[in-house]
Design a protein around this motif. Structure first.
Motif, short mmCIF file in Angstrom:
data_model
loop_
_atom_site.label_atom_id
_atom_site.label_comp_id
_atom_site.label_asym_id
_atom_site.label_seq_id
_atom_site.Cartn_x
_atom_site.Cartn_y
_atom_site.Cartn_z
N LEU A 212 -13.79 3.21 138.95
CA LEU A 212 -13.26 4.78 138.34
C LEU A 212 -13.91 5.31 137.11
O LEU A 212 -13.68 5.22 135.97
CB LEU A 212 -11.63 4.57 138.09
CG LEU A 212 -10.93 3.87 139.39
CD1 LEU A 212 -9.62 4.16 139.10
CD2 LEU A 212 -11.22 4.64 140.63
N VAL A 213 -15.06 5.63 137.42
CA VAL A 213 -16.20 6.20 136.23
C VAL A 213 -16.56 7.54 136.83
O VAL A 213 -16.65 7.95 138.01
CB VAL A 213 -17.15 5.27 135.95
CG1 VAL A 213 -16.61 4.04 135.73
CG2 VAL A 213 -18.18 4.85 137.30
N PHE A 218 -14.84 10.80 141.60
CA PHE A 218 -13.34 10.83 142.35
C PHE A 218 -12.66 12.01 141.77
O PHE A 218 -11.52 12.58 142.59
CB PHE A 218 -12.88 9.79 142.00
CG PHE A 218 -13.41 8.32 142.68
CD1 PHE A 218 -13.71 8.52 144.14
CD2 PHE A 218 -13.34 7.13 142.02
CE1 PHE A 218 -14.23 7.44 144.48
CE2 PHE A 218 -14.03 6.18 142.66
CZ PHE A 218 -14.54 6.29 144.02
N ASP A 219 -13.14 12.54 140.57
CA ASP A 219 -12.50 13.97 140.22
C ASP A 219 -12.63 15.00 141.12
O ASP A 219 -11.74 15.95 141.81
CB ASP A 219 -12.74 14.29 138.87
CG ASP A 219 -14.33 14.01 138.63
OD1 ASP A 219 -15.08 13.49 139.31
OD2 ASP A 219 -14.69 15.04 137.88
N GLU A 248 -6.94 9.29 133.67
CA GLU A 248 -7.38 10.67 133.96
C GLU A 248 -7.28 11.16 135.33
O GLU A 248 -6.71 12.11 135.66
CB GLU A 248 -8.99 10.83 133.44
CG GLU A 248 -9.64 12.11 133.50
CD GLU A 248 -10.86 12.06 133.28
OE1 GLU A 248 -11.51 12.93 134.04
OE2 GLU A 248 -11.43 11.86 132.14
N LEU A 249 -7.45 10.16 136.26
CA LEU A 249 -7.68 10.55 137.70
C LEU A 249 -6.04 10.71 138.13
O LEU A 249 -5.85 11.62 138.85
CB LEU A 249 -8.32 9.76 138.56
CG LEU A 249 -9.64 9.43 138.35
CD1 LEU A 249 -10.50 8.45 139.30
CD2 LEU A 249 -10.54 10.83 138.66
N ALA A 250 -5.24 9.68 137.76
CA ALA A 250 -3.91 10.02 137.95
C ALA A 250 -3.49 11.28 137.49
O ALA A 250 -2.34 11.79 138.24
CB ALA A 250 -3.00 8.65 137.39
N GLY A 251 -3.73 11.79 136.38
CA GLY A 251 -3.26 13.02 135.65
C GLY A 251 -3.87 14.07 136.70
O GLY A 251 -2.99 15.18 136.65
N TYR A 256 -2.37 18.44 140.52
CA TYR A 256 -2.43 19.05 141.88
C TYR A 256 -1.37 19.18 142.67
O TYR A 256 -1.42 19.72 143.87
CB TYR A 256 -3.96 18.96 142.63
CG TYR A 256 -5.17 19.49 141.84
CD1 TYR A 256 -5.41 20.77 142.38
CD2 TYR A 256 -5.75 18.96 141.00
CE1 TYR A 256 -6.53 21.54 141.75
CE2 TYR A 256 -7.07 19.27 140.34
CZ TYR A 256 -7.22 20.74 140.76
OH TYR A 256 -8.39 21.28 140.31
N GLY A 257 -0.13 18.42 142.08
CA GLY A 257 0.70 17.98 142.97
C GLY A 257 0.78 17.29 144.20
O GLY A 257 1.13 17.43 145.31
#
Length: 388
Positions: A212-213, A218-219, A248-251, A256-257
């Motif tokens: 997760l970088v 992945f964003d 950050e990705l979880a956020g 985006y719901g």
């Protein structure tokens, strides 16, 4: 032959560790004397198990913590730098003690083959390993992904090495332009097995995997999937891996719901099963070396939708045959392509069948004999050209 593989952390995770350990295991199985040398050690047990015939050596044990640099050393590095240049992705791990251990180790060798596995170690080997040792540098990333400081050091020192191995044709051409006259050999990494359980294309799941970088993009994938969900609300995206951008990705998922559609399960011990149970593999990287998890997915007859980033996907896939290539970082194009592949099961089956066939050329039975031949030629002092 006596073959030593020098790695930053043979006990860690990631695609490079996995492929180097697999290569060491294959060479030991072929009857060679193989040693896996871990510059540092932070875990009790290796994430990827070495063959019992492989000797594992640690130079700096950091299970109790990392010894910091002295004040004088920190000042020296700010002014003059060190053997490991700034800009190397792992430069922060090369403390005074760690760098000294690597220098002392390679300087003390007298025979056999030394395989180094990242720019920091390649540079140390080029500068300090005696000429009586066959020095092979593995490059797992494309040249243009490195900052200028690293490329300058590569141009300055890599010419002393006996061979540099790269993963793709694009990488080979890059290094040949920078280092004319230096043996640059294209040798891919091998997947563990090519005969895998195949996707039956029954589960509405898109899967992705990696650290997760920012490199893995992945964003961008989450943003693209936000466009997929309104048309295909029954489909899910699962992104496997750990790393500093997890929060950050979880956020972004929350923003985006997508809480009911996108999950970040972390690292899994059963990725093979997750791939077999999925119906599409997505690769959203900003840059790559050779994307091994993508090729692992292909062994499961998974169709691939990938950014045509430098380098890797375009060196493996034939667009429209065994996968679909999308312009790099184009979120809208990625979303549109995912929607097209998701909506057409026959297309997924066709792409997946071809993907499994392509993956056969990355099997250990195809790749490892070429590594063995390269080592034999270098040991005999023979001139090596790509393709040998």
């Amino acid at each position: 032959m006596r073959i030593r593989y020098l790695m930053l952390d043979a006990y860690g995770g990631g695609g490079t560790v996995r492929t180097v350990v697999s290569q060491a295991n294959a060479m030991a199985a072929a009857g060679h004397r193989v040693e896996l040398v871990s510059l540092v050690r932070r875990r009790e047990t290796p994430q990827f198990a070495p063959d019992p015939r492989v000797t594992v050596t640690t130079l700096v044990d950091q299970r109790g913590g990392r010894q910091p640099d002295s004040a004088g050393r920190r000042a020296w590095r700010r002014i003059r730098g060190n053997v490991v240049p700034r800009g190397e992705f792992a430069a922060g791990h090369f403390t005074e003690r760690v760098e000294r251990a690597a220098l002392d180790y390679v300087s003390g060798l007298r025979d056999g083959i030394l395989v180094t596995t990242r720019p920091a170690l390649n540079l140390i080997s080029a500068r300090r390993t005696p000429g009586s040792v066959v020095r092979v540098a593995q490059e797992h990333m494309n040249l243009t992904a490195y900052p200028e400081s690293i490329r300058n050091e590569i141009a300055r020192h890599y010419g002393r090495l006996d061979a540099i191995t790269v993963l793709t044709r694009t990488n080979r051409l890059e290094y040949q332009r920078l280092l004319p006259g230096t043996p640059i050999v294209q040798l891919p990494n091998a997947v563990h097995r090519v005969e895998r359980e195949r996707s039956q294309q029954v589960n509405p799941v898109v899967v992705a995997a990696g650290r997760l970088v920012p490199q893995k993009g992945f964003d961008l994938l989450i943003q693209a999937f936000a466009q997929v969900v309104p048309e295909h609300p029954d489909w899910r995206l699962r992104i496997f891996g750990t790393g500093p951008r997890g929060t950050e990705l979880a956020g972004l998922v929350e923003q985006y719901g997508l809480g009911g559609h996108v999950t970040l399960p972390g690292r899994t011990e059963r990725l093979d099963k997750e791939l077999a149970d999925a119906s599409v593999y997505a690769l959203s990287s900003r840059f790559e070396g050779l994307p091994m998890v993508m090729i692992e997915a292909m062994t499961h007859a998974l169709p691939v939708v990938a950014f045509d980033c430098p380098t890797g996907p375009g060196d493996v896939l034939t667009d429209g045959v065994d996968g679909v290539l999308v312009p790099p970082r184009d979120v809208d194009a990625l979303a549109a392509t995912l929607k097209r592949v998701i909506a057409d099961r026959d297309l997924r089956l066709s792409l997946g069948t071809a993907a499994a066939k392509t993956a056969l050329s990355y099997g250990a039975d195809q790749v490892m004999p070429r590594w063995e031949k390269l080592f034999e030629m270098l040991s005999r002092g023979e001139r090596v050209i790509d393709g040998f």
